[in-house]
Design an enzyme around this catalytic site. Structure first.
Site, short mmCIF file in Angstrom:
data_model
loop_
_atom_site.label_atom_id
_atom_site.label_comp_id
_atom_site.label_asym_id
_atom_site.label_seq_id
_atom_site.Cartn_x
_atom_site.Cartn_y
_atom_site.Cartn_z
N HIS A 128 1.23 -1.37 0.20
CA HIS A 128 0.40 0.28 0.13
C HIS A 128 0.68 1.38 0.08
O HIS A 128 2.53 0.90 0.70
CB HIS A 128 -1.11 -0.38 0.95
CG HIS A 128 -2.32 -0.86 1.21
ND1 HIS A 128 -3.12 -1.05 2.63
CD2 HIS A 128 -1.58 -1.87 0.26
CE1 HIS A 128 -3.77 -2.05 1.85
NE2 HIS A 128 -3.31 -2.62 0.43
N GLU A 149 0.82 3.74 1.94
CA GLU A 149 1.80 3.79 3.57
C GLU A 149 3.01 3.11 3.33
O GLU A 149 4.22 3.80 3.91
CB GLU A 149 0.73 4.11 4.37
CG GLU A 149 -0.25 4.82 4.41
CD GLU A 149 -1.53 4.05 3.82
OE1 GLU A 149 -1.34 3.66 2.72
OE2 GLU A 149 -3.01 4.43 3.99
N CYS A 180 -5.86 2.00 5.81
CA CYS A 180 -6.73 0.84 5.86
C CYS A 180 -6.08 0.33 7.36
O CYS A 180 -4.90 1.09 8.45
CB CYS A 180 -5.93 -0.66 4.69
SG CYS A 180 -4.73 -0.99 5.09
N CYS A 229 -2.26 -0.36 7.25
CA CYS A 229 -1.45 0.34 7.73
C CYS A 229 -1.95 1.67 9.06
O CYS A 229 -0.79 2.19 9.38
CB CYS A 229 -1.61 1.53 6.34
SG CYS A 229 -1.31 0.38 4.79
ZN LIG Z 1 -3.35 0.72 3.71
#
Ligand SMILES: [Zn+2]
Length: 192
Positions: free
Chosen positions: A72, A74, A108, A111
């Site tokens: 992701h 992040e 999310c 993260c």
């Molecule tokens: Zn994430």
């Protein structure tokens, strides 16, 4: 802990605060990265890690390119920030606890937990993440009482949220080559 999470405008207080000008500047860059992700058939999320008004790490979602579900935006930015620290002989703990993350979509659950473990104090984000959000939408990892998982962090949500959600909608309308087929639901069918 500062109580700036209740602020509705993107201006926090205390050491973890950011100005409206900074927010505009860094979120514009994050939006450009989200657009680049969309053009590359990735979930359109872009983010920057900023320390002392300098970006030390930036990332966009790279799950399809790397075929690794954990990449992701992040996580990419955290890895870049760690490399930035190594390159300058800086202690990551010192840098991360003064950094601000600017991201186009609510982090999310995964993260949000990573951001806690890195002890990032402040996250400015765009739209909600209704599927996987870890700052309130699905779970509130950001401010949960989890004594063994880093520190809670403040959120300033809603910056250019409409644009960010529009990009997500565009993405989910198109074919994602690596999406599990069985989970795709065509809601349009119900109309006819
Ligand atoms: Zn994430």
């Amino acid at each position: 802990m500062e109580a700036a999470a209740e602020e509705s405008t993107p201006v926090g207080r205390g050491s973890g605060s950011v100005s409206a000008e900074e927010t505009e500047k860094w979120m514009e860059e994050a939006m450009q990265m989200a657009k680049e992700a969309l053009e590359n058939i990735e979930v359109p999320v872009g983010c920057l890690m900023v320390y002392n008004n300098e970006d030390e790490g930036k990332g966009r979602n790279e799950v399809n390119k790397t075929k690794n579900a954990t990449r992701h935006a992040e996580m990419v930015a955290i890895d870049q920030a760690l490399a930035w620290c190594r390159g300058r002989g800086r202690c990551p703990a010192e840098v991360f606890e003064r950094a601000v993350l600017y991201v186009t979509v609510e982090p999310c659950v995964m993260c949000a937990a990573a951001l806690r473990l890195m002890k990032i104090p402040l996250v400015v984000y765009g739209c909600q993440n209704e599927r996987f959000g870890g700052c309130g939408s699905v779970l509130n990892i950001a401010s949960a009482d989890l004594p063994n998982t880093g520190r809670p962090f403040q959120c300033v949500p809603g910056y250019r949220a409409e644009e960010a959600v529009e990009m997500l909608k565009t993405f989910y309308k198109q074919e994602n080559p690596n999406a599990p087929k069985s989970k795709v639901r065509k809601k349009e069918c119900q109309k006819s």
